[in-house]
Design an enzyme around this catalytic site. Structure first.
Site: not given
Ligand code: AHR
Length: 503
Positions: A171, A290
């Site tokens: 991320e 995710e």
């Protein structure tokens, strides 16, 4: 609702088993007091809970992404090797916790052998770079005689770990990320890291960071810029998505998988745009590494209050969401959606696995149990293998939603393997039951098969949950499914997920 008739639509192709991956982060009570609890009555000689191992095996996770997540962006992997008593205690800035490093690569790999899953490792591109990624890759995968591989042998693992999939950071588009970068800086770093890693081990499969949510302000431009730098160097781009009910609007939440579908389509479009710019036939695959339901935000938009601690605790209770029936239906619908895109989504990781936004919960010194979300995942992993086939949803009535306009009330996909065919169904309507007829005539592998098993996840109380006090309140129940000729009939109550297996 009148009877919905579903027919076969196009074949999607083979399902990569890595679609049924999980994720273990050093976060809260996931590793410590989750999978690892020496002193627990069910702990094995290494300190791993055997009751948790049994549940992870039952869940059917094929690959497990490790060790983060936000945690990896400040992690020094070498802190977690060597004699346990000599390992340093460190501050984990991501979750404001103290990391003891009692569990590291060797212990986690040993646990993976016990649960029967493959390791997917993330390297730290937050506080670290090419050199440290190469050190870890050499330590994990090299068979040559080097200082790192000698240390690996001294630490009890002469053979390489043979890690195939590697995430190039986590991320990195998120301002919350330690070492957050803009797309150009990250793309250049990811490209340099990937090129060097491939020089060391050409067999690795590499995942570049995509967007940490579809509603990130940089979504789309991030993917294009990162892939402009990394297109030749990586195999996958990642997608992360978390859903939650907001403001008590159950119906809006129940159509969350529409966002998954749009997200996948948009990332494919961005990746293929870069391929077209370069005149390349290469297709970048998606690693949806995710995804889950996560009650991350309060209704006023603030974070839900998990990060308030300032005393750097060890293994605090963080992100311990307790899931209800609606959450399970959304998880099942996201899985249906990922299967509909199995030609491009070749890897996915339910985030996470134990205690932390997890299908499995534990109590220190006490029991382990299945959350509601466990059931659609375990059933889809067990029955959703082989090839995926879309079903034509053209006749399905729609639900009016604020976020996505008119949305199909029923979603479905079929899968076929050597032993049989499965049809996965979800009724997203908060108020209407769905009587469904499935025309099996053109569904691959369905000819001559009879109903072998059929399961329903639903409840009169859509907010029913499994808890320590009542760990088996919600479980799948047998679904009545009848085949007459080429027609399969099932009736789903509102807010329901189901699978019918023909074998
Ligand atoms: O899964 C919880 C967190 O969500 C992960 O650490 C991070 O990658 C994401 O923001």
């Amino acid at each position: 609702m009148s009877t919905v008739r579903l027919r076969a639509d196009r074949s999607v192709g083979p399902i990569d088993s890595r679609l049924f991956g999980g994720f273990v982060e050093h976060l809260g009570r996931h590793v410590y007091d989750g999978i690892f609890e020496p002193g627990h009555p069910a702990a094995d000689a290494e300190g791993f809970r055997e009751d948790v191992i049994a549940l992870v095996r039952e869940l059917g996770v094929t690959t497990i992404r490790y060790p983060g997540g936000n945690f990896v962006s400040g992690y020094r992997w070498e802190d977690g090797i060597g004699p346990a008593e000599e390992r340093p205690r460190r501050l984990d800035l991501a979750w404001r916790s103290t990391e003891t490093n009692r569990v590291g690569l060797h212990e986690f790999s040993s646990w993976l052998d016990k649960v029967g899953s493959d390791l997917m490792l993330a390297v730290n591109l937050g506080t670290r770079g090419v050199a440290e990624a190469l050190d870890l890759l050499e330590y994990a995968n090299s068979a040559a005689d080097t200082a790192w591989t000698r240390r690996r042998a001294e630490n009890g693992h002469p053979q390489p770990f043979g890690v195939r999939m590697w995430c190039l950071g986590n991320e990195m588009d998120g301002p919350w990320q330690v070492g957050h970068r803009n797309a150009e800086d990250y793309g250049k770093l990811a490209s340099r890291t990937a090129k060097a890693m491939r020089m060391l081990d050409s067999s690795v499969e590499l995942v570049a960071c995509g967007s940490s949510a579809r509603d990130m302000p940089t979504f789309g431009s991030w993917e294009r810029e990162v892939l402009r730098h990394t297109f030749d160097d990586v195999d996958f781009i990642s997608c992360h998505a978390y859903y939650q009910e907001r403001h008590g609007k159950a119906q809006e939440f129940l159509v969350s998988a529409v966002d998954t579908d749009l997200f996948v389509r948009e990332v494919i479009a961005a990746a293929d745009e870069i391929a077209a710019e370069r005149g390349s036939d290469k297709r970048i695959m998606l690693s949806f590494d995710e995804w889950n339901v996560w009650y991350q935000f309060a209704d006023d938009g603030t974070k839900s209050g998990d990060l308030v601690s300032d005393d750097w605790p060890e293994a605090p209770r963080l992100l311990e969401d307790v899931y209800n029936v609606m959450d399970a239906v959304v998880v099942g619908d996201v899985l249906i959606t990922l299967l509909q895109h199995a030609d491009r989504v070749r890897s996915a990781s339910l985030a996470q696995l134990v205690n932390v936004i997890a299908p499995i919960m534990t109590e220190p010194g006490g029991p382990a149990w299945r959350q509601t979300t466990f059931f659609p995942f375990s059933l889809t992993s067990r029955l959703g293998r082989g090839e995926a086939q879309r079903l034509d949803l053209g006749d399905v009535p729609s639900i009016a939603t604020e976020r996505f306009g008119d949305v199909a009330a029923v979603n479905a996909v079929a899968t076929t393997d050597a032993e049989g065919t499965s049809v996965f169904l979800v009724n997203r309507s908060a108020g209407e039951p769905a009587d469904i007829e499935i025309d099996l005539a053109a569904i691959a592998g369905a000819a001559g098969r009879t109903v072998a098993e059929a399961w329903l996840v639903a409840d009169d109380d859509i907010r029913a949950r499994n808890t320590l006090a009542e760990p088996e309140r919600v479980a799948p129940v047998a679904l009545a499914a009848a085949r007459e000729g080429d027609t399969l009939r099932v009736s789903l109550p509102p807010v329901a997920w189901a699978v019918v297996r023909l074998a």
